[in-house]
Design a protein around this motif. Structure first.
Motif, PDB file in Angstrom:
ATOM      1  N   LEU A 196      -7.094  -0.327  19.701  1.00 25.16           N
ATOM      2  CA  LEU A 196      -5.955  -0.926  20.393  1.00 25.16           C
ATOM      3  C   LEU A 196      -4.836  -1.228  19.396  1.00 25.16           C
ATOM      4  CD1 LEU A 196      -4.653  -2.030  22.941  1.00 25.16           C
ATOM      5  CD2 LEU A 196      -5.919  -4.166  22.589  1.00 25.16           C
ATOM      6  N   ALA A 197      -5.204  -1.660  18.194  1.00 24.04           N
ATOM      7  CA  ALA A 197      -4.199  -1.906  17.153  1.00 24.04           C
ATOM      8  C   ALA A 197      -3.489  -0.608  16.773  1.00 24.04           C
ATOM      9  CB  ALA A 197      -4.850  -2.556  15.937  1.00 24.04           C
ATOM     10  N   ILE A 198      -4.237   0.497  16.701  1.00 23.58           N
ATOM     11  CA  ILE A 198      -3.624   1.799  16.419  1.00 23.58           C
ATOM     12  C   ILE A 198      -2.657   2.175  17.542  1.00 23.58           C
ATOM     13  CG2 ILE A 198      -4.132   4.292  16.433  1.00 23.58           C
ATOM     14  CD1 ILE A 198      -4.537   3.222  13.701  1.00 23.58           C
ATOM     15  N   ALA A 199      -3.079   1.994  18.791  1.00 22.46           N
ATOM     16  CA  ALA A 199      -2.212   2.318  19.929  1.00 22.46           C
ATOM     17  C   ALA A 199      -0.936   1.484  19.896  1.00 22.46           C
ATOM     18  CB  ALA A 199      -2.961   2.104  21.245  1.00 22.46           C
ATOM     19  N   ARG A 200      -1.067   0.204  19.569  1.00 20.54           N
ATOM     20  CA  ARG A 200       0.128  -0.653  19.488  1.00 20.54           C
ATOM     21  C   ARG A 200       1.034  -0.223  18.342  1.00 20.54           C
ATOM     22  NH1 ARG A 200      -2.420  -6.684  20.728  1.00 20.54           N
ATOM     23  NH2 ARG A 200      -2.819  -6.286  22.949  1.00 20.54           N
ATOM     24  N   GLY A 201       0.443   0.212  17.239  1.00 19.89           N
ATOM     25  CA  GLY A 201       1.237   0.716  16.123  1.00 19.89           C
ATOM     26  C   GLY A 201       2.015   1.962  16.509  1.00 19.89           C
ATOM     27  N   LEU A 202       1.384   2.843  17.275  1.00 18.04           N
ATOM     28  CA  LEU A 202       2.076   4.044  17.752  1.00 18.04           C
ATOM     29  C   LEU A 202       3.188   3.654  18.723  1.00 18.04           C
ATOM     30  CD1 LEU A 202      -0.993   6.414  18.208  1.00 18.04           C
ATOM     31  CD2 LEU A 202       0.854   6.677  16.527  1.00 18.04           C
ATOM     32  N   ASP A 203       2.912   2.677  19.583  1.00 20.22           N
ATOM     33  CA  ASP A 203       3.945   2.189  20.501  1.00 20.22           C
ATOM     34  C   ASP A 203       5.173   1.717  19.728  1.00 20.22           C
ATOM     35  OD1 ASP A 203       2.406   2.618  22.784  1.00 20.22           O
ATOM     36  OD2 ASP A 203       1.755   0.530  22.952  1.00 20.22           O
ATOM     37  N   ASP A 204       4.933   1.024  18.618  1.00 21.24           N
ATOM     38  CA  ASP A 204       6.042   0.487  17.823  1.00 21.24           C
ATOM     39  C   ASP A 204       6.901   1.576  17.194  1.00 21.24           C
ATOM     40  OD1 ASP A 204       5.229  -2.077  18.451  1.00 21.24           O
ATOM     41  OD2 ASP A 204       4.229  -2.439  16.523  1.00 21.24           O
ATOM     42  N   LEU A 205       6.343   2.771  17.028  1.00 17.37           N
ATOM     43  CA  LEU A 205       7.104   3.874  16.443  1.00 17.37           C
ATOM     44  C   LEU A 205       8.031   4.557  17.451  1.00 17.37           C
ATOM     45  CD1 LEU A 205       4.357   5.564  14.231  1.00 17.37           C
ATOM     46  CD2 LEU A 205       6.227   4.081  13.475  1.00 17.37           C
ATOM     47  N   VAL A 206       7.845   4.255  18.735  1.00 17.25           N
ATOM     48  CA  VAL A 206       8.668   4.863  19.779  1.00 17.25           C
ATOM     49  C   VAL A 206       9.843   3.941  20.070  1.00 17.25           C
ATOM     50  CG1 VAL A 206       8.736   5.751  22.135  1.00 17.25           C
ATOM     51  CG2 VAL A 206       6.646   5.968  20.776  1.00 17.25           C
ATOM     52  N   THR A 207      11.035   4.437  19.808  1.00 16.89           N
ATOM     53  CA  THR A 207      12.220   3.624  20.042  1.00 16.89           C
ATOM     54  C   THR A 207      12.910   4.048  21.325  1.00 16.89           C
ATOM     55  OG1 THR A 207      13.560   5.121  18.727  1.00 16.89           O
ATOM     56  CG2 THR A 207      12.584   3.234  17.581  1.00 16.89           C
ATOM     57  N   GLY A 208      13.732   3.154  21.826  1.00 17.00           N
ATOM     58  CA  GLY A 208      14.472   3.418  23.046  1.00 17.00           C
ATOM     59  C   GLY A 208      15.625   2.449  23.148  1.00 17.00           C
ATOM     60  N   PRO A 209      16.208   2.325  24.327  1.00 19.18           N
ATOM     61  CA  PRO A 209      17.357   1.424  24.496  1.00 19.18           C
ATOM     62  C   PRO A 209      16.979  -0.018  24.159  1.00 19.18           C
ATOM     63  CG  PRO A 209      16.913   2.647  26.522  1.00 19.18           C
ATOM     64  CD  PRO A 209      15.825   2.965  25.566  1.00 19.18           C
ATOM     65  N   VAL A 210      17.880  -0.676  23.455  1.00 21.00           N
ATOM     66  CA  VAL A 210      17.664  -2.086  23.109  1.00 21.00           C
ATOM     67  C   VAL A 210      17.948  -2.967  24.320  1.00 21.00           C
ATOM     68  CG1 VAL A 210      18.429  -3.960  21.616  1.00 21.00           C
ATOM     69  CG2 VAL A 210      18.211  -1.649  20.702  1.00 21.00           C
ATOM     70  N   SER A 211      18.929  -2.571  25.113  1.00 20.45           N
ATOM     71  CA  SER A 211      19.286  -3.351  26.304  1.00 20.45           C
ATOM     72  C   SER A 211      18.157  -3.309  27.318  1.00 20.45           C
ATOM     73  CB  SER A 211      20.554  -2.786  26.954  1.00 20.45           C
ATOM     74  OG  SER A 211      21.617  -2.790  26.044  1.00 20.45           O
ATOM     75  N   PRO A 212      17.833  -4.443  27.926  1.00 22.22           N
ATOM     76  CA  PRO A 212      16.753  -4.457  28.920  1.00 22.22           C
ATOM     77  C   PRO A 212      17.155  -3.688  30.183  1.00 22.22           C
ATOM     78  CG  PRO A 212      17.869  -6.583  28.871  1.00 22.22           C
ATOM     79  CD  PRO A 212      18.446  -5.767  27.748  1.00 22.22           C
ATOM     80  N   VAL A 213      16.170  -3.263  30.928  1.00 26.34           N
ATOM     81  CA  VAL A 213      16.419  -2.505  32.144  1.00 26.34           C
ATOM     82  C   VAL A 213      17.136  -3.367  33.190  1.00 26.34           C
ATOM     83  CG1 VAL A 213      14.227  -2.994  33.325  1.00 26.34           C
ATOM     84  CG2 VAL A 213      15.388  -0.794  33.702  1.00 26.34           C
ATOM     85  N   THR A 214      17.103  -4.669  33.026  1.00 28.32           N
ATOM     86  CA  THR A 214      17.781  -5.574  33.966  1.00 28.32           C
ATOM     87  C   THR A 214      19.286  -5.605  33.750  1.00 28.32           C
ATOM     88  OG1 THR A 214      17.282  -7.398  32.468  1.00 28.32           O
ATOM     89  CG2 THR A 214      15.782  -7.071  34.328  1.00 28.32           C
ATOM     90  N   SER A 215      19.768  -5.061  32.625  1.00 30.71           N
ATOM     91  CA  SER A 215      21.211  -5.010  32.376  1.00 30.71           C
ATOM     92  C   SER A 215      21.769  -3.676  32.869  1.00 30.71           C
ATOM     93  CB  SER A 215      21.509  -5.179  30.883  1.00 30.71           C
ATOM     94  OG  SER A 215      21.110  -4.015  30.178  1.00 30.71           O
ATOM     95  N   LYS A 216      23.072  -3.654  33.143  1.00 27.18           N
ATOM     96  CA  LYS A 216      23.726  -2.418  33.596  1.00 27.18           C
ATOM     97  C   LYS A 216      23.559  -1.318  32.547  1.00 27.18           C
ATOM     98  CE  LYS A 216      28.149  -0.464  34.961  1.00 27.18           C
ATOM     99  NZ  LYS A 216      29.569  -0.673  35.219  1.00 27.18           N
ATOM    100  N   ARG A 217      23.790  -1.677  31.290  1.00 27.56           N
ATOM    101  CA  ARG A 217      23.700  -0.704  30.197  1.00 27.56           C
ATOM    102  C   ARG A 217      22.270  -0.162  30.031  1.00 27.56           C
ATOM    103  NH1 ARG A 217      26.681  -1.008  24.657  1.00 27.56           N
ATOM    104  NH2 ARG A 217      25.523   0.556  23.499  1.00 27.56           N
ATOM    105  N   GLY A 218      21.297  -1.061  30.101  1.00 27.48           N
ATOM    106  CA  GLY A 218      19.900  -0.661  29.938  1.00 27.48           C
ATOM    107  C   GLY A 218      19.418   0.244  31.063  1.00 27.48           C
ATOM    108  N   LEU A 219      19.792  -0.088  32.288  1.00 30.45           N
ATOM    109  CA  LEU A 219      19.409   0.745  33.438  1.00 30.45           C
ATOM    110  C   LEU A 219      20.075   2.118  33.332  1.00 30.45           C
ATOM    111  CD1 LEU A 219      17.989   1.062  36.210  1.00 30.45           C
ATOM    112  CD2 LEU A 219      20.095   0.166  37.251  1.00 30.45           C
ATOM    113  N   ALA A 220      21.365   2.129  33.020  1.00 30.41           N
ATOM    114  CA  ALA A 220      22.096   3.393  32.932  1.00 30.41           C
ATOM    115  C   ALA A 220      21.510   4.297  31.843  1.00 30.41           C
ATOM    116  CB  ALA A 220      23.574   3.123  32.671  1.00 30.41           C
ATOM    117  N   ALA A 221      21.182   3.731  30.701  1.00 26.62           N
ATOM    118  CA  ALA A 221      20.621   4.537  29.603  1.00 26.62           C
ATOM    119  C   ALA A 221      19.307   5.191  30.015  1.00 26.62           C
ATOM    120  CB  ALA A 221      20.413   3.665  28.364  1.00 26.62           C
ATOM    121  N   ARG A 222      18.458   4.434  30.680  1.00 27.40           N
ATOM    122  CA  ARG A 222      17.170   4.971  31.105  1.00 27.40           C
ATOM    123  C   ARG A 222      17.332   6.055  32.175  1.00 27.40           C
ATOM    124  NH1 ARG A 222      16.654  -0.002  29.219  1.00 27.40           N
ATOM    125  NH2 ARG A 222      14.702  -0.739  28.269  1.00 27.40           N
ATOM    126  N   VAL A 223      18.202   5.785  33.151  1.00 28.99           N
ATOM    127  CA  VAL A 223      18.400   6.756  34.234  1.00 28.99           C
ATOM    128  C   VAL A 223      19.026   8.038  33.688  1.00 28.99           C
ATOM    129  CG1 VAL A 223      19.590   7.218  36.420  1.00 28.99           C
ATOM    130  CG2 VAL A 223      18.479   5.005  36.050  1.00 28.99           C
TER     131      VAL A 223
END
Length: 195
Positions: free
Chosen positions: A20-47
């Motif tokens: 599980l620690a390895i999986a979490r470490g791999l998760d940490d290597l994946v980057t994406g939008p800093v803005s949360p999906v609840t913000s206009k910017r975050g939702l738009a970036a994901r969509v």
């Protein structure tokens, strides 16, 4: 899972399974939008990311999004979607993002055959009676040859039981390189690595 921790935590040790620690470490290597999906910017970036490819539309469908294309375009423009749709967009985004970085992660972690140094922080025994504590310390190993399988298992996602089982088996194989006390690292506080 290795044998000495059959009743992990019984005497107060704290930690998580190494896989599980390895999986979490791999998760940490994946980057994406800093803005949360609840913000206009975050939702738009994901969509926008999801609507650039057929794989993105498939990820949205698997996440349960049934909105019409016009509605999805409107999410980008207005930043307004129901909380349930925002949640599904976020889930679809991270699933697709994980999948899209697999090849790069394998390349970086394999490091042209040199592997990646992994630092293993043992379980926290501060809550264990002195007489029951084990002498285990921070260890570092160079992991080679296991990254392709680890990343493939991780890519299946956190909700796939076969992924957890596969990561556990691979982690047990990795820690056998630590010598006779290898199973002391079946559970850990943290595993650190970078790529």
């Amino acid at each position: 899972m290795a044998g000495r921790w059959m009743e992990f935590g019984k005497y107060g040790a704290a930690g998580i399974p190494g896989w599980l620690a390895i999986a979490r470490g791999l998760d940490d290597l994946v980057t994406g939008p800093v803005s949360p999906v609840t913000s206009k910017r975050g939702l738009a970036a994901r969509v926008r990311y999801l609507t650039r490819s057929a794989a993105g539309y498939e990820a949205m469908a698997r996440a349960g999004i049934t909105a019409k294309p016009r509605t999805i375009k409107n999410w980008i423009k207005t930043g307004k979607a129901t909380p349930a749709n925002r949640e599904m967009v976020d889930a679809a985004y991270w699933t697709l993002r994980r999948h899209n970085v697999v090849t790069d992660l394998k390349r970086r972690l394999n490091n042209n055959g040199a592997g990646t140094r992994v630092e293993i922080y043992p379980v926290d025994q501060s809550g264990v009676q002195e007489s029951r504590r084990r002498d285990i310390s921070h260890r570092a190993i160079n992991v080679r040859g296991a990254w392709d399988d680890m990343v493939d298992a991780w890519d299946k996602g956190p909700n796939d039981p076969s992924a957890a089982e596969m990561l556990d088996v691979i982690w047990d194989e990795v820690i056998t390189d630590l010598g006779s006390d290898y199973d002391a690292y079946s559970y850990v506080t943290h595993i650190g690595f970078a790529a």
